[in-house]
Scaffold this active site. Structure first.
Site, PDB file in Angstrom:
ATOM      1  N   HIS A  68      30.449  49.358  43.705  1.00 23.43           N
ATOM      2  CA  HIS A  68      31.917  49.834  43.404  1.00 23.43           C
ATOM      3  C   HIS A  68      32.815  48.763  43.521  1.00 23.43           C
ATOM      4  O   HIS A  68      33.542  48.374  44.176  1.00 23.43           O
ATOM      5  CB  HIS A  68      32.195  50.766  44.635  1.00 23.43           C
ATOM      6  CG  HIS A  68      33.239  51.683  44.355  1.00 23.43           C
ATOM      7  ND1 HIS A  68      33.242  52.982  44.780  1.00 23.43           N
ATOM      8  CD2 HIS A  68      34.605  51.503  43.888  1.00 23.43           C
ATOM      9  CE1 HIS A  68      34.318  53.702  44.541  1.00 23.43           C
ATOM     10  NE2 HIS A  68      35.380  52.643  44.008  1.00 23.43           N
ATOM     11  N   HIS A  70      36.238  47.470  40.457  1.00 23.61           N
ATOM     12  CA  HIS A  70      37.231  47.804  39.381  1.00 23.61           C
ATOM     13  C   HIS A  70      37.385  46.554  38.590  1.00 23.61           C
ATOM     14  O   HIS A  70      38.427  45.720  39.110  1.00 23.61           O
ATOM     15  CB  HIS A  70      38.480  48.608  39.737  1.00 23.61           C
ATOM     16  CG  HIS A  70      38.043  49.608  40.595  1.00 23.61           C
ATOM     17  ND1 HIS A  70      38.190  50.933  40.043  1.00 23.61           N
ATOM     18  CD2 HIS A  70      37.920  50.194  41.937  1.00 23.61           C
ATOM     19  CE1 HIS A  70      37.965  51.852  41.158  1.00 23.61           C
ATOM     20  NE2 HIS A  70      37.725  51.242  41.907  1.00 23.61           N
ATOM     21  N   ARG A  72      38.846  46.014  35.723  1.00 18.36           N
ATOM     22  CA  ARG A  72      39.922  46.012  35.021  1.00 18.36           C
ATOM     23  C   ARG A  72      39.872  45.562  33.600  1.00 18.36           C
ATOM     24  O   ARG A  72      38.986  45.813  32.983  1.00 18.36           O
ATOM     25  CB  ARG A  72      41.180  45.199  35.717  1.00 18.36           C
ATOM     26  CG  ARG A  72      41.341  45.439  37.264  1.00 18.36           C
ATOM     27  CD  ARG A  72      42.056  46.904  37.470  1.00 18.36           C
ATOM     28  NE  ARG A  72      42.479  47.008  38.804  1.00 18.36           N
ATOM     29  CZ  ARG A  72      42.297  48.133  39.589  1.00 18.36           C
ATOM     30  NH1 ARG A  72      41.877  49.274  38.893  1.00 18.36           N
ATOM     31  NH2 ARG A  72      42.913  48.139  40.882  1.00 18.36           N
ATOM     32  N   ASN A 102      37.719  54.055  35.912  1.00 19.77           N
ATOM     33  CA  ASN A 102      39.127  54.490  35.787  1.00 19.77           C
ATOM     34  C   ASN A 102      39.960  53.253  35.089  1.00 19.77           C
ATOM     35  O   ASN A 102      41.088  52.739  35.605  1.00 19.77           O
ATOM     36  CB  ASN A 102      39.615  54.869  37.183  1.00 19.77           C
ATOM     37  CG  ASN A 102      39.443  53.608  38.119  1.00 19.77           C
ATOM     38  OD1 ASN A 102      38.642  52.842  38.049  1.00 19.77           O
ATOM     39  ND2 ASN A 102      40.318  53.432  39.045  1.00 19.77           N
ATOM     40  N   GLU A 153      33.210  56.762  39.823  1.00 18.19           N
ATOM     41  CA  GLU A 153      33.640  57.694  40.670  1.00 18.19           C
ATOM     42  C   GLU A 153      34.379  58.799  40.115  1.00 18.19           C
ATOM     43  O   GLU A 153      35.517  58.550  39.368  1.00 18.19           O
ATOM     44  CB  GLU A 153      34.382  56.943  41.898  1.00 18.19           C
ATOM     45  CG  GLU A 153      35.949  56.152  41.468  1.00 18.19           C
ATOM     46  CD  GLU A 153      36.554  55.690  42.447  1.00 18.19           C
ATOM     47  OE1 GLU A 153      36.694  56.239  43.502  1.00 18.19           O
ATOM     48  OE2 GLU A 153      36.698  54.285  42.361  1.00 18.19           O
ATOM     49  N   HIS A 187      34.519  59.952  44.917  1.00 17.18           N
ATOM     50  CA  HIS A 187      35.743  59.829  45.682  1.00 17.18           C
ATOM     51  C   HIS A 187      36.318  61.065  46.336  1.00 17.18           C
ATOM     52  O   HIS A 187      37.098  61.827  45.932  1.00 17.18           O
ATOM     53  CB  HIS A 187      36.683  59.198  44.798  1.00 17.18           C
ATOM     54  CG  HIS A 187      38.142  58.553  45.642  1.00 17.18           C
ATOM     55  ND1 HIS A 187      38.554  57.411  45.328  1.00 17.18           N
ATOM     56  CD2 HIS A 187      38.952  59.358  46.407  1.00 17.18           C
ATOM     57  CE1 HIS A 187      39.788  57.181  46.198  1.00 17.18           C
ATOM     58  NE2 HIS A 187      39.927  58.557  46.553  1.00 17.18           N
ATOM     59  N   HIS A 232      32.999  55.120  49.383  1.00 17.35           N
ATOM     60  CA  HIS A 232      33.917  54.534  50.434  1.00 17.35           C
ATOM     61  C   HIS A 232      34.378  55.585  51.712  1.00 17.35           C
ATOM     62  O   HIS A 232      35.732  55.880  51.452  1.00 17.35           O
ATOM     63  CB  HIS A 232      35.230  54.141  49.920  1.00 17.35           C
ATOM     64  CG  HIS A 232      35.819  54.636  48.476  1.00 17.35           C
ATOM     65  ND1 HIS A 232      36.165  56.053  48.748  1.00 17.35           N
ATOM     66  CD2 HIS A 232      36.176  54.272  47.404  1.00 17.35           C
ATOM     67  CE1 HIS A 232      36.727  56.468  47.633  1.00 17.35           C
ATOM     68  NE2 HIS A 232      36.646  55.350  46.764  1.00 17.35           N
ATOM     69  N   ASP A 295      34.746  48.378  46.544  1.00 16.50           N
ATOM     70  CA  ASP A 295      35.904  48.979  46.065  1.00 16.50           C
ATOM     71  C   ASP A 295      36.842  48.048  45.661  1.00 16.50           C
ATOM     72  O   ASP A 295      37.945  48.152  45.990  1.00 16.50           O
ATOM     73  CB  ASP A 295      36.423  50.070  46.855  1.00 16.50           C
ATOM     74  CG  ASP A 295      37.383  50.978  46.421  1.00 16.50           C
ATOM     75  OD1 ASP A 295      37.460  50.970  44.823  1.00 16.50           O
ATOM     76  OD2 ASP A 295      38.116  51.773  46.812  1.00 16.50           O
ATOM     77  N   HIS A 299      44.998  44.343  42.473  1.00 19.07           N
ATOM     78  CA  HIS A 299      46.647  44.446  41.859  1.00 19.07           C
ATOM     79  C   HIS A 299      47.073  42.877  42.083  1.00 19.07           C
ATOM     80  O   HIS A 299      46.998  42.408  43.076  1.00 19.07           O
ATOM     81  CB  HIS A 299      47.215  45.423  42.466  1.00 19.07           C
ATOM     82  CG  HIS A 299      46.530  46.868  42.258  1.00 19.07           C
ATOM     83  ND1 HIS A 299      46.642  47.637  41.355  1.00 19.07           N
ATOM     84  CD2 HIS A 299      45.867  47.798  43.367  1.00 19.07           C
ATOM     85  CE1 HIS A 299      46.256  48.554  41.436  1.00 19.07           C
ATOM     86  NE2 HIS A 299      45.379  48.784  42.709  1.00 19.07           N
TER      87      HIS A 299
HETATM   88  O1  DOR Z   1      42.884  52.341  46.370  1.00 19.69           O
HETATM   89  C1  DOR Z   1      42.285  52.505  45.327  1.00 19.69           C
HETATM   90  N1  DOR Z   1      42.362  51.699  44.304  1.00 19.69           N
HETATM   91  N2  DOR Z   1      41.342  53.537  45.333  1.00 19.69           N
HETATM   92  C2  DOR Z   1      40.704  54.018  44.430  1.00 19.69           C
HETATM   93  O2  DOR Z   1      39.971  54.869  44.290  1.00 19.69           O
HETATM   94  C3  DOR Z   1      40.913  53.171  42.935  1.00 19.69           C
HETATM   95  C4  DOR Z   1      41.501  52.004  43.236  1.00 19.69           C
HETATM   96  C5  DOR Z   1      42.038  51.341  41.851  1.00 19.69           C
HETATM   97  O3  DOR Z   1      41.404  51.500  40.987  1.00 19.69           O
HETATM   98  O4  DOR Z   1      43.137  50.417  42.187  1.00 19.69           O
HETATM   99 ZN    ZN Z   2      37.447  55.557  44.938  1.00 19.15          ZN
END
Ligand code: DOR
Ligand code: ZN
Length: 434
Positions: A68, A70, A72, A102, A153, A187, A232, A295, A299
Site C-alpha cells: 500500500h 502512493h 504520486r 488515486n 483501494e 478503504h 489500514h 500507506d 505530502h
Molecule cells: O490519509 C490518507 N492519504 N489516506 C488515504 O486513503 C489516501 C492517502 C493519500 O493518498 O494521500
Molecule cells: Zn486508504
C-alpha cells in the site's frame, strides 16, 4: 568495500551473481546462500564464483513487499515520484511496492493504467505492481486484462483524491471482481459531516465506530463472496469484525493522536490516528494482523503546514516500515518470525508473486541489517516530502539491500537495478507497454 571478497571456488555455479556468506537463517543454522538468475540457487557450502558479502553479525531478512503505497508523480511530483519513492522503499528494505490508483488523474481506464506502468518501468528502482481504481465508470474487466494487480483501494468513504463509492456501485464491483477472480482492497471508513479542525475531531469525524460499520457494510454488500482485503484497519473492533485479510499501518501501531499537538496537521491521516488506549488495543491484535503496509502517502511540508481542516491527509512511511518493526524485535516486543510473515511472506502470497526467502528457488531479494538501532530523522530518509512523523523513534535501517540477486543499495548509495513489473493474474494485452 571491506565486506567484499572475490575468491575462486572448486564447485562452480556459473549462474551465481552474489554469495551471502555466514547467514544466520531463521532456524538458527548458519549457511552460505548463492544467488543467481534473480533467485536463490543454493543454500549451503558455496557454489560458484561471484562477489561475496560476509553476513556475520548481521540480520539477513527477506526484503519487504509493501502492498500500500502512493507513489504520486505527474502533477504531484513535488510530493513524490517513482524515482524518489522507490529510493525510499529500497533504503528501508522494501524491494516491491503496490501503487494505489488515486493518482491525479486516477487510474480508471487501461490507457491511464498503461501510462502508470510505463512511468514506473522508466523510473522506479524497485519492483512494483499497480492497482486499478474502483469507481462507477471504471470497466473492471479491462483493467484486469491490462494487468491490474488488485482492485482498489476502493474508497467506501471519500479520502484524499478519491470519492466514496455508493453501496449499489460497490456491490456490483464486488460481483465483477469475484467473477474475474480478483482481489478487492477496501478503504473502510464512514465520514460524518462535522468539521474536523483538530486531531481529536478528526478521530470523531472518521470514528472507530464508523470504521466498524464500514467493514460490516462491505461484508453485507459482498453477496457473491469476493476475496476482500481490508486496508489500514485502525481499531481492534474492526479487526475482530473483518472476514478477509487485514492490513495495519506502522503509524497506527506506533503513534497515537496524543503524540501530537491537537491542531498539528502532520498527524492528519485517514483513517485517523486513534487514542493511545485504542492503539494499545490494536497492538493486542498483533497475531491476527496479516500484513503491515505503510500507506506511504507523502505530502510536502508546505501542503501539510496549513490550517488543520485545509491540510491534506496522509503521512509517509515506506522507508521506516521495517526499521521501526525491527527496533521492536530487538527490544523483545514482537518476534522476528512475525515481522517476516507480515512484511514479506504473507503479502507475496496475497499478491501471488514469488516469495523472497532462504530456500532454493525463492526470489533473491534481501535486506541486511546491523543489530544497532538509531533514532529516525527526516534528513536520513529519501522521500521527496522531507518529513516523517516518526522523528526520534528508534529504528534499524539496512546497510545493504539486494534485489534480483544483486546489490541495489549499500550505505546510502544506489546501484543499477532491474525492477520487475508484477502484473495481476488477468494480464492479457501487451500493446499498452513499451
Ligand atoms: O490519509 C490518507 N492519504 N489516506 C488515504 O486513503 C489516501 C492517502 C493519500 O493518498 O494521500
Ligand atoms: Zn486508504
Amino acid at each position: 568495500m571491506p565486506l567484499w571478497l572475490r575468491e575462486k571456488e572448486t564447485t562452480m555455479d556459473t549462474r551465481a551473481t552474489l554469495i551471502l556468506c555466514n547467514v544466520t537463517l531463521p532456524t538458527g543454522r548458519v549457511a552460505d546462500i548463492t544467488l543467481g538468475d534473480g533467485k536463490v540457487t543454493h543454500v549451503g557450502a558455496v557454489r560458484g564464483m561471484a562477489d561475496r558479502i560476509d553476513c556475520s553479525g548481521l540480520l539477513v531478512l527477506p526484503a519487504a513487499v509493501d502492498i500500500h503505497v502512493h507513489m504520486r508523480g505527474g502533477s504531484q511530483s513535488a510530493k513524490e515520484d517513482w524515482k524518489s519513492g522507490s529510493m525510499s522503499a529500497l533504503a528501508g528494505g522494501v524491494t516491491t511496492v503496490v501503487d494505489q490508483p488515486n493518482t491525479l488523474p486516477p487510474v480508471t481506464n487501461p490507457s491511464r493504467f498503461g501510462d502508470r506502468v510505463s512511468d514506473a518501468l522508466n523510473n522506479s528502482l524497485c519492483n512494483f505492481a499497480v492497482n486499478s481504481s474502483v469507481t462507477p465508470d471504471t470497466h473492471l474487466p479491462s483493467m484486469w486484462e491490462a494487468g491490474a494487480m488488485a482492485f482498489g483501494e476502493t474508497f467506501f468513504a471519500p479520502s484524499s483524491y478519491g470519492d466514496g463509492i455508493s453501496d449499489a456501485a460497490l456491490s456490483l464491483a464486488l460481483k465483477d471482481i469475484q467473477s474475474l477472480g480478483g482481489l478487492a482492497t477496501i478503504h473502510a471508513e464512514t465520514v460524518s459531516d462535522l468539521t474536523d479542525t483538530d486531531l481529536v475531531l478528526h478521530d470523531q469525524v472518521r470514528s472507530p465506530v464508523g470504521e466498524l460499520q464500514a467493514v460490516k457494510a462491505v461484508q453485507r454488500l459482498n453477496t457473491t463472496g469476493c476475496r476482500v482485503h481490508f486496508c489500514h484497519l485502525s481499531t481492534k473492533r474492526s479487526i475482530d469484525a473483518a472476514a478477509g485479510s487485514v492490513e495495519v499501518t506502522p503509524h497506527h501501531l506506533f503513534l497515537s493522536l496524543e503524540d501530537f499537538e491537537k491542531n498539528n496537521p502532520f498527524g492528519k491521516v485517514n483513517p485517523p490516528l486513534r487514542t493511545e488506549k485504542e492503539r494499545k488495543h490494536l497492538l493486542g491484535k498483533w497475531d491476527r494482523i496479516d500484513i503491515i503496509a505503510s500507506d506511504h502517502a507523502p505530502h510536502t511540508l508546505n501542503d501539510k503546514a496549513q490550517e488543520f481542516s485545509r491540510a491534506p491527509s496522509g503521512i509517509p512511511g515506506v522507508e521506516t516500515l521495517l526499521p521501526l518493526l525491527l527496533a521492536w524485535v530487538m527490544n523483545g516486543k514482537i518476534s522476528l518470525h512475525s515481522v517476516i510473515q507480515k512484511t514479506s511472506r504473507v503479502p507475496a502470497e496475497l499478491l501471488g508473486i514469488p516469495p523472497a526467502g532462504f530456500k532454493a528457488g525463492d526470489r533473491a531479494d534481501f535486506a541486511l541489517f546491523p543489530k544497532v538501532p538509531c533514532p529516525v530523522t527526516a534528513e536520513m530518509l529519501h522521500s521527496r516530502c522531507g518529513w516523517t512523523p516518526f522523528e526520534g523513534h528508534m529504528a534499524v535501517f539496512p546497510t545493504t539491500v539486494i534485489m534480483g540477486g544483486r546489490v541495489v543499495y549499500q550505505d546510502g548509495e544506489f546501484f543499477k537495478s532491474e525492477p520487475r513489473w508484477f502484473s495481476g493474474k488477468g494480464y492479457r494485452r501487451h500493446h499498452y507497454y513499451p
